[in-house]
Design a protein around this motif. Structure first.
Motif, PDB file in Angstrom:
ATOM      1  N   SER A  19      43.400   3.024   4.520  1.00  0.00           N
ATOM      2  CA  SER A  19      42.501   3.157   5.664  1.00  0.00           C
ATOM      3  C   SER A  19      41.155   2.562   5.250  1.00  0.00           C
ATOM      4  O   SER A  19      40.869   2.436   4.057  1.00  0.00           O
ATOM      5  CB  SER A  19      42.339   4.621   6.079  1.00  0.00           C
ATOM      6  OG  SER A  19      41.758   5.372   5.025  1.00  0.00           O
ATOM      7  N   GLU A  20      40.345   2.202   6.220  1.00  0.00           N
ATOM      8  CA  GLU A  20      39.079   1.543   5.929  1.00  0.00           C
ATOM      9  C   GLU A  20      38.212   2.392   5.001  1.00  0.00           C
ATOM     10  O   GLU A  20      37.931   3.559   5.288  1.00  0.00           O
ATOM     11  CB  GLU A  20      38.321   1.255   7.224  1.00  0.00           C
ATOM     12  CG  GLU A  20      37.108   0.390   7.016  1.00  0.00           C
ATOM     13  CD  GLU A  20      36.466  -0.058   8.311  1.00  0.00           C
ATOM     14  OE1 GLU A  20      35.288  -0.432   8.269  1.00  0.00           O
ATOM     15  OE2 GLU A  20      37.137  -0.030   9.362  1.00  0.00           O
ATOM     16  N   ASN A  21      37.838   1.799   3.858  1.00  0.00           N
ATOM     17  CA  ASN A  21      37.045   2.467   2.818  1.00  0.00           C
ATOM     18  C   ASN A  21      37.713   3.725   2.269  1.00  0.00           C
ATOM     19  O   ASN A  21      37.048   4.613   1.750  1.00  0.00           O
ATOM     20  CB  ASN A  21      35.635   2.789   3.322  1.00  0.00           C
ATOM     21  CG  ASN A  21      34.860   1.524   3.631  1.00  0.00           C
ATOM     22  OD1 ASN A  21      34.869   0.583   2.853  1.00  0.00           O
ATOM     23  ND2 ASN A  21      34.209   1.506   4.773  1.00  0.00           N
ATOM     24  N   GLY A  22      39.028   3.779   2.386  1.00  0.00           N
ATOM     25  CA  GLY A  22      39.770   4.946   1.921  1.00  0.00           C
ATOM     26  C   GLY A  22      40.266   4.796   0.490  1.00  0.00           C
ATOM     27  O   GLY A  22      39.961   3.816  -0.203  1.00  0.00           O
ATOM     28  N   ASP A  23      41.034   5.781   0.053  1.00  0.00           N
ATOM     29  CA  ASP A  23      41.609   5.753  -1.277  1.00  0.00           C
ATOM     30  C   ASP A  23      42.659   4.643  -1.363  1.00  0.00           C
ATOM     31  O   ASP A  23      43.070   4.072  -0.349  1.00  0.00           O
ATOM     32  CB  ASP A  23      42.217   7.112  -1.613  1.00  0.00           C
ATOM     33  CG  ASP A  23      41.151   8.203  -1.708  1.00  0.00           C
ATOM     34  OD1 ASP A  23      39.966   7.863  -1.967  1.00  0.00           O
ATOM     35  OD2 ASP A  23      41.483   9.378  -1.513  1.00  0.00           O
TER      36      ASP A  23
END
Length: 158
Positions: A19-23
């Protein structure tokens, strides 16, 4: 799903950002045959891409984003080709005519930095201008490609 290069414990890895800027899913932990750099990954073709896709649900390979350093999407390119004067407003700002043909120039690959890296510049610089860049990553060898087929050679963008 987005591919990223990152550094963890001094080692470059390839990962999937779910996910956007996720892990991230550490693809190299999920499958050691997956290359650790994006350029080699692109050169490996569809089988390697399929291995990466299948690792997207490997929670045992999850890496917290705040524990890694995100690198530039491609760190080992041979050339950086640029198109200048490609916005009407920019041409007007420079008091320059809008070019009839694309203005092509190149930069050295060493100009590529990661999204959180500091930009170094000479201390003599009194005024620094900024630009936003869109990079199209060509994922396979292409020469004399017809316009209608061009998108088939695009791997992604950054």
């Amino acid at each position: 799903m987005r591919l990223v290069q990152f550094n963890q414990h001094g080692q470059q890895c390839l990962g999937l950002e779910l996910s956007e800027n996720g892990d991230l899913i550490n693809l190299n932990k999920a499958d050691e045959s997956i290359p650790r750099d994006m350029r080699t990954f692109l050169e490996c073709g569809e089988d390697t891409w399929n291995k990466a896709r299948s690792a997207s649900n490997r929670k045992d390979c999850l890496v917290k984003r705040n524990c890694v350093k995100i690198l530039a999407p491609i760190t080992s390119c041979e050339k950086v080709l640029c198109i200048g004067m490609n916005y009407t407003d920019h041409c007007k700002e420079q008091n320059a005519d809008i070019p009839a043909e694309p203005v092509v120039f190149n930069k050295f690959p060493s100009c590529i930095i990661g999204p959180d890296d500091s930009l170094s510049y000479p201390e003599e610089a009194k005024l620094l201008d900024w630009e936003a860049e869109l990079v199209i990553v060509i994922g396979k060898t292409a020469k004399h490609v017809k316009l209608e087929n061009a998108i088939q050679y695009v791997f992604g963008f950054t």
